[in-house]
Design an enzyme around this catalytic site. Structure first.
Site, mmCIF file in Angstrom:
data_model
loop_
_atom_site.group_PDB
_atom_site.id
_atom_site.type_symbol
_atom_site.label_atom_id
_atom_site.label_comp_id
_atom_site.label_asym_id
_atom_site.label_seq_id
_atom_site.Cartn_x
_atom_site.Cartn_y
_atom_site.Cartn_z
ATOM 1 N N GLU A 46 0.860 -1.178 0.000
ATOM 2 C CA GLU A 46 0.000 0.000 0.000
ATOM 3 C C GLU A 46 0.897 1.229 0.000
ATOM 4 O O GLU A 46 1.708 1.414 0.911
ATOM 5 C CB GLU A 46 -0.909 0.014 1.232
ATOM 6 N N ASP A 57 -5.078 8.219 10.702
ATOM 7 C CA ASP A 57 -3.716 7.797 11.000
ATOM 8 C C ASP A 57 -3.210 8.354 12.317
ATOM 9 O O ASP A 57 -3.533 9.480 12.711
ATOM 10 C CB ASP A 57 -2.773 8.229 9.861
#
Length: 256
Positions: A46, A57
Site C-alpha cells: 500500500e 492515522d
C-alpha cells in the site's frame, strides 16, 4: 485478472501487506522501497498518498505524511515515479489516500493514471460507502481499479454484508476504532470481532490492519483472515534506518 484477485485466488495464508508513505524517507526513493519490499517477499504493498489531514492515522504516519509533503511529494509526482514500476514489480500495488487530493486530481483522471502505472486498487478511508456506490463505483469498475472498503468493530453486520456484495478485491478489517499505530497484543474483544467477521463467510477475503507490529498481533490477525497489513511499525523502522531493506528485515524478525 486484477493482481489483487490473483493473489487471493492462490489461497495463500499469512499474507503480508506493507504500507509506507510515498516521498519518505526521501522524495525520490518511492520506487526503491517498492522493489525492495517485493524482493524481501512482501505479498502486497500500500503506497500512501501524503495528505495534510490524515484523520485515520496515528502520529507515526502523520509525521511521515508531513515529511513527504515537505520533501515535495504530490500525487502528480507520485504517478511520474511509478510510471515504469511494472517493468519488474509483479505483486499487487494499492494507493491509499484521502479523498481531497484525489478529488482535486479528478477521480477519472486518477483511475486512468492508476491503469497507466499498473496500480491495482485504492483505499480511500474517508470515502463514504454510499458515495462510492452512487458516484465512483462505475468509474472504478470501468478501469478495473478495486476500491477497498474498511470495516471496524462498529460496522453493523448489515453494512458488512452490503460492502461484501458490492466490492471485489478484499475487505480491510480495521482492528479497532482507534487510529493507526503499533500494539503489543490484541485483547479478547478484538479477537472475538475477528472471529465474528470470519464466521460470516463473506465472498471477499479479509485483511486485518491497524496495530500489527509483532508476532502476537500478526498471528492473531492471520488466524481469522488471509493476512495482515502493517503500516506504522514499518514506517517507524524506515524512518530509523533510512534504508528499506534494513527496515523490512527488522520487521520480519519481529514477526518470527
Amino acid at each position: 485478472m486484477n493482481r489483487i484477485n490473483q493473489l487471493f485466488s492462490s489461497n495463500k495464508k499469512n499474507l503480508l501487506s506493507i504500507y509506507f508513505c510515498a516521498g519518505t524517507p526521501t522524495l525520490d526513493g518511492t520506487a526503491n522501497v517498492i522493489r525492495t519490499l517485493e524482493k524481501q517477499g512482501v505479498n502486497m504493498i500500500e503506497i500512501g498518498i501524503p495528505f495534510s489531514d490524515p484523520m485515520a492515522d496515528g502520529i507515526v504516519i502523520q509525521n511521515a505524511a508531513t515529511q513527504a509533503l515537505r520533501n515535495g511529494m504530490s500525487l502528480k509526482l507520485l504517478f511520474e515515479q511509478l510510471r515504469d514500476i511494472r517493468q519488474d514489480v509483479k505483486i499487487p500495488l494499492i494507493l491509499m489516500g484521502y479523498l481531497n487530493p484525489i478529488m482535486q486530481f479528478g477521480f477519472e483522471n486518477f483511475c486512468q493514471k492508476c491503469v497507466e502505472c499498473g496500480i491495482d486498487g485504492v483505499i480511500i478511508p474517508d470515502l463514504p460507502f454510499r458515495d462510492y456506490q452512487e458516484q465512483y463505483r462505475i468509474i472504478a469498475e470501468r478501469y478495473n481499479i478495486k476500491v477497498i472498503m474498511l470495516i471496524t468493530p462498529e460496522t453493523s453486520e448489515e453494512r458488512v454484508k452490503e460492502i461484501d456484495a458490492h466490492t471485489d478485491g478484499f475487505i480491510y478489517m480495521v482492528s479497532s476504532a482507534a487510529t493507526t499505530g503499533a500494539q503489543q497484543d490484541f485483547d479478547g474483544q478484538k479477537k472475538a470481532y475477528f472471529k465474528k467477521i470470519e464466521d460470516m463467510h463473506l465472498s471477499n477475503p479479509l485483511m486485518v490492519g491497524f496495530g500489527i507490529s509483532n508476532k502476537a498481533t500478526f498471528e492473531a490477525a492471520c488466524e481469522h483472515a488471509s493476512g495482515a497489513i502493517i503500516g506504522s511499525r514499518f514506517v517507524a523502522l524506515l524512518e530509523e534506518e533510512k534504508n528499506p531493506e534494513k527496515a523490512i528485515i527488522r520487521l520480519k524478525e519481529a514477526l518470527k
